[in-house]
Motif scaffolding. Structure first.
Motif, mmCIF file in Angstrom:
data_model
loop_
_atom_site.group_PDB
_atom_site.id
_atom_site.type_symbol
_atom_site.label_atom_id
_atom_site.label_comp_id
_atom_site.label_asym_id
_atom_site.label_seq_id
_atom_site.Cartn_x
_atom_site.Cartn_y
_atom_site.Cartn_z
ATOM 1 N N ALA A 86 46.193 28.409 41.893
ATOM 2 C CA ALA A 86 45.725 29.584 41.151
ATOM 3 C C ALA A 86 44.364 29.311 40.522
ATOM 4 O O ALA A 86 43.482 30.182 40.523
ATOM 5 N N GLU A 87 44.179 28.110 39.997
ATOM 6 C CA GLU A 87 42.898 27.756 39.395
ATOM 7 C C GLU A 87 41.791 27.739 40.447
ATOM 8 O O GLU A 87 40.690 28.242 40.215
ATOM 9 N N PHE A 88 42.081 27.175 41.617
ATOM 10 C CA PHE A 88 41.099 27.198 42.704
ATOM 11 C C PHE A 88 40.763 28.630 43.096
ATOM 12 O O PHE A 88 39.600 28.965 43.343
ATOM 13 N N GLY A 89 41.775 29.492 43.160
ATOM 14 C CA GLY A 89 41.544 30.899 43.491
ATOM 15 C C GLY A 89 40.644 31.564 42.475
ATOM 16 O O GLY A 89 39.730 32.317 42.840
ATOM 17 N N HIS A 90 40.876 31.281 41.201
ATOM 18 C CA HIS A 90 40.052 31.845 40.126
ATOM 19 C C HIS A 90 38.597 31.392 40.277
ATOM 20 O O HIS A 90 37.672 32.213 40.212
ATOM 21 N N ILE A 91 38.399 30.113 40.512
ATOM 22 C CA ILE A 91 37.039 29.575 40.671
ATOM 23 C C ILE A 91 36.367 30.170 41.902
ATOM 24 O O ILE A 91 35.190 30.557 41.858
ATOM 25 N N LEU A 92 37.108 30.263 43.000
ATOM 26 C CA LEU A 92 36.536 30.842 44.221
ATOM 27 C C LEU A 92 36.147 32.300 44.015
ATOM 28 O O LEU A 92 35.085 32.734 44.490
ATOM 29 N N ASP A 93 36.992 33.065 43.319
ATOM 30 C CA ASP A 93 36.650 34.464 43.036
ATOM 31 C C ASP A 93 35.341 34.553 42.261
ATOM 32 O O ASP A 93 34.467 35.373 42.579
ATOM 33 N N LEU A 145 32.927 32.326 42.151
ATOM 34 C CA LEU A 145 31.815 31.897 43.007
ATOM 35 C C LEU A 145 31.414 32.988 43.997
ATOM 36 O O LEU A 145 30.225 33.198 44.251
ATOM 37 N N HIS A 146 32.393 33.695 44.554
ATOM 38 C CA HIS A 146 32.071 34.802 45.466
ATOM 39 C C HIS A 146 31.304 35.907 44.731
ATOM 40 O O HIS A 146 30.353 36.479 45.268
ATOM 41 N N PHE A 147 31.709 36.183 43.490
ATOM 42 C CA PHE A 147 31.003 37.179 42.692
ATOM 43 C C PHE A 147 29.567 36.721 42.423
ATOM 44 O O PHE A 147 28.616 37.501 42.575
ATOM 45 N N GLU A 207 26.046 38.514 43.588
ATOM 46 C CA GLU A 207 24.953 38.830 42.668
ATOM 47 C C GLU A 207 23.650 38.192 43.144
ATOM 48 O O GLU A 207 22.583 38.810 43.117
ATOM 49 N N SER A 208 23.741 36.973 43.608
ATOM 50 C CA SER A 208 22.563 36.260 44.093
ATOM 51 C C SER A 208 21.985 36.935 45.337
ATOM 52 O O SER A 208 20.766 37.065 45.479
ATOM 53 N N LEU A 209 22.873 37.390 46.221
ATOM 54 C CA LEU A 209 22.413 38.069 47.435
ATOM 55 C C LEU A 209 21.690 39.371 47.116
ATOM 56 O O LEU A 209 20.735 39.743 47.797
ATOM 57 N N LYS A 210 22.144 40.075 46.069
ATOM 58 C CA LYS A 210 21.465 41.301 45.654
ATOM 59 C C LYS A 210 20.013 41.001 45.280
ATOM 60 O O LYS A 210 19.102 41.729 45.669
#
Length: 77
Positions: A53-60, A62-64, A68-71
């Motif tokens: 669950a913690e890895f999932g939270h961190i990955l979410d 990072l994807h966000f 933002e960076s791609l924008k």
């Protein structure tokens, strides 16, 4: 090392099975072993689920951040 431990455990379990077949194993003692192993297994499952669950939270996050960076980078093109 893991393979060695697996083979050692298999050997021990074979000896336990032989003892049971020859009426030298106590069902109560085997039940204690089963309960102990089930408890350890449940703790490992819980630990895995918490860490997953913690890895999932961190990955979410990072994807966000990546989105933002791609924008920013697509605006500069």
């Amino acid at each position: 090392m893991v393979e060695f431990m697996k083979k050692a455990m298999d050997w021990v379990l074979e000896k336990e099975a032989d003892a049971a077949k020859n009426c030298h194993a106590s069902p109560e003692e085997i039940e204690k072993q089963i309960k102990s192993l089930e408890e350890k297994r449940e703790k490992l499952r819980k630990k895995f689920q918490d860490e997953d669950a913690e890895f999932g939270h961190i990955l979410d996050k990072l994807h966000f951040i990546k989105a933002e960076s791609l924008k920013c980078h697509s605006d500069k093109s």
